[in-house]
Scaffold this active site. Structure first.
Site, PDB file in Angstrom:
ATOM      1  CB  CYS A  48     -61.675   5.255  24.847  1.00  0.00           C
ATOM      2  SG  CYS A  48     -61.163   6.290  23.494  1.00  0.00           S
ATOM      3  N   GLY A  75     -62.573   0.091  27.296  1.00  0.00           N
ATOM      4  CA  GLY A  75     -61.526   0.750  28.068  1.00  0.00           C
ATOM      5  C   GLY A  75     -61.783   0.591  29.544  1.00  0.00           C
ATOM      6  CG  ASN A 122     -63.033   5.102  19.994  1.00  0.00           C
ATOM      7  OD1 ASN A 122     -61.915   4.688  20.248  1.00  0.00           O
ATOM      8  ND2 ASN A 122     -63.960   4.350  19.437  1.00  0.00           N
ATOM      9  N   GLY A 123     -60.181   7.034  19.184  1.00  0.00           N
ATOM     10  CA  GLY A 123     -59.348   7.010  17.992  1.00  0.00           C
ATOM     11  C   GLY A 123     -57.960   7.515  18.291  1.00  0.00           C
ATOM     12  CE1 TYR A 147     -61.225  -9.229  22.370  1.00  0.00           C
ATOM     13  CE2 TYR A 147     -59.944  -7.340  21.646  1.00  0.00           C
ATOM     14  CZ  TYR A 147     -60.371  -8.182  22.651  1.00  0.00           C
ATOM     15  OH  TYR A 147     -59.960  -7.976  23.932  1.00  0.00           O
TER      16      TYR A 147
END
Length: 491
Positions: free
Chosen positions: A20, A47, A121-122, A269
């Protein structure tokens, strides 16, 4: 549990999927919901399942979140209801917790000092233990996410008498794993990273307001700052917490034993190519790994007539490969950039046509040509095989694949949605076997050493566990058993 639960390997996206994006802004007197909207719009690539924004107006929180893309979840009428001095935003791809609206973020928790709104995030690796601890406090869990666990842990610390900053520090110390957090409170905005800084978080400064006060923004990537006109100031450091309020910016080290281990796939990426890391755009790094890939395969200069990329992520590496190999670069695949999440199922004949809903080959470019195609990774190999077939159907006489990262042999536990190990093609097949499986004339990967060398940074400063199995944070036994199928089988 992930959003892909119940899908067969053939149906799942054949690449690493990010968790995210998070965003926060403290700007009293300004339109913070609009800032948050555009910040999330820039972070949409991180996301595409759900999006949410929470704003704080004194002691009140205004929240809107739903399933879908940022442009589908919000409109001007909704944004006008999200008033306040600060905003927290989130765009989600689920890694812990299924794809349901109840799991959309920010997670809002009431406390005796007022509500808090947390965007994460994670992925935590001790979520089962943390949930057990919180259950003893008789919490009614609303979601199935680890993000709610962090928010509830912080809420407990506040209710036990701590102030916002001390409560956030105490909550972070109860968490193990990867987390970049943006937390809104009635008193100010918090940003924090785990002790390894596995997931990114950057700090920016907004243009000076009419009252001459400095305003700040937090985002997963610098592209989230650029879009609102904020200037990148610096990264939030591993083990650091920042507190932003009317008095400005305060920084503390919530964990002293911090060791940088940025996820190297952010470089390869995940992050947008126009985002900046280590004082350069990721486009520049991705061109450099393409050049490194060509240097590691010097015989490739006579291998093909053209170099093409799998768009968009493979383009910078393909250009770098072309520059070093001397093989001309061309566009051979055109991407439909308007394909998002669709709930309309294609017909059987469309499914059989393979990749063409997202990528369409240029027949007059490819016909009669020997082709090198560059991509950033191969996860299961299903998409790569469809691409090979589409290029051959367009008239290419040879198709050679080059990958600008090493073979993905291990799953991620830190916020990337990956398969169990036995579904990762490089964990069960040799390079020659993968080449045969995807129907390529040849296949070569970038070396692990070359990938890290190209960062021009201390090579110890990255997590590359998906390539090596060397996890910087210990993984509990039950999680290891759930994904590390081959190690379990060989134990």
């Amino acid at each position: 549990m992930t959003s892909n639960q119940g899908q067969s390997p053939e149906e799942r996206p054949d690449r690493m999927e990010e968790a995210c994006g998070v965003f926060g802004v403290y700007a009293p007197g300004q339109n913070v919901s609009t800032f948050a909207y555009f910040g999330l719009f820039a972070l949409q690539h991180r996301g595409q399942e759900s999006a949410g924004i929470a704003t704080f107006e004194d002691d009140r929180v205004h929240l809107h979140k739903d399933m879908g893309l940022v442009t589908q979840v919000f409109n001007e009428d909704i944004l006008e209801t999200l008033v306040g001095d600060l905003a927290v935003g989130h765009t989600r791809y689920s890694t812990t917790g299924s794809s349901r609206v109840v799991n959309a973020q920010p997670a809002v928790v009431p406390t005796k000092l007022g509500p808090l709104a947390l965007a994460h995030n994670g992925n935590l690796v001790n979520v089962a233990h943390l949930r057990e601890e919180l259950s003893k406090r008789f919490h009614d869990f609303v979601t199935t996410t680890d993000s709610e666990m962090i928010a509830l842990a912080m809420g407990d610390e506040v209710n036990d008498g701590k102030g916002w900053l001390d409560a956030a520090v105490a909550a972070c110390k109860r968490c193990e794993g990867a987390f970049s957090l943006v937390i809104g409170t009635p008193a100010g905005l918090i940003g924090a990273r785990d002790t390894n800084g596995i997931r990114p978080l950057v700090l920016g400064v907004l243009p000076e307001s009419d009252d001459g006060e400095t305003r700040y923004a937090l985002a997963s990537e610098t592209c989230g700052l650029d879009i609102i006109g904020a200037t990148y100031l610096r990264d939030v450091e591993p083990g650091e917490m920042v507190w932003i309020d009317n008095d400005g910016l305060k920084s503390i080290k919530w964990a002293e034993a911090a060791t940088r281990k940025l996820c190297v796939f952010e470089m390869i990426y995940f992050a947008r190519p126009d985002s900046t890391m280590h004082d350069e755009s990721l486009y520049t790094y991705r061109m450099r790994i393409g050049r490194q890939l060509a240097e590691e395969n010097p015989n490739d200069k006579n291998l093909a007539d053209i170099v093409i990329a799998v768009p968009d992520s493979g383009i910078p590496a393909a250009i770098g490969f072309s520059q070093t190999s001397g093989i001309p670069y061309a566009e051979g695949l055109i991407k439909n950039r308007y394909v998002g999440r669709t709930f309309i199922q294609p017909t059987q004949s469309m499914r059989e046509s393979g990749i063409r809903m997202k990528l369409n080959p240029l027949k007059d470019v490819l016909k009669g040509k020997r082709v090198v195609i560059v991509d950033d990774s191969i996860v299961r190999g299903t998409t790569s095989r469809k691409i090979m077939r589409a290029i051959r159907d367009a008239g290419a006489t040879e198709v050679h694949m080059r990958i600008s990262s090493p073979p993905v042999t291990h799953p991620c536990f830190y916020g990337i949605d990956t398969d169990n190990q036995d579904q990762l093609i490089a964990a069960t097949k040799s390079v020659a076997e993968i080449s045969q499986h995807i129907e390529a004339d040849s296949l070569a990967y970038l070396s692990w050493e070359g990938m890290l060398k190209a960062t021009l940074q201390d090579t110890e400063g990255f997590c590359s566990a998906c390539f090596t199995g060397d996890y910087p944070i210990d993984i509990p036994a039950h999680l290891r058993r759930s994904k590390l199928m081959l190690e379990t089988a060989n134990a």
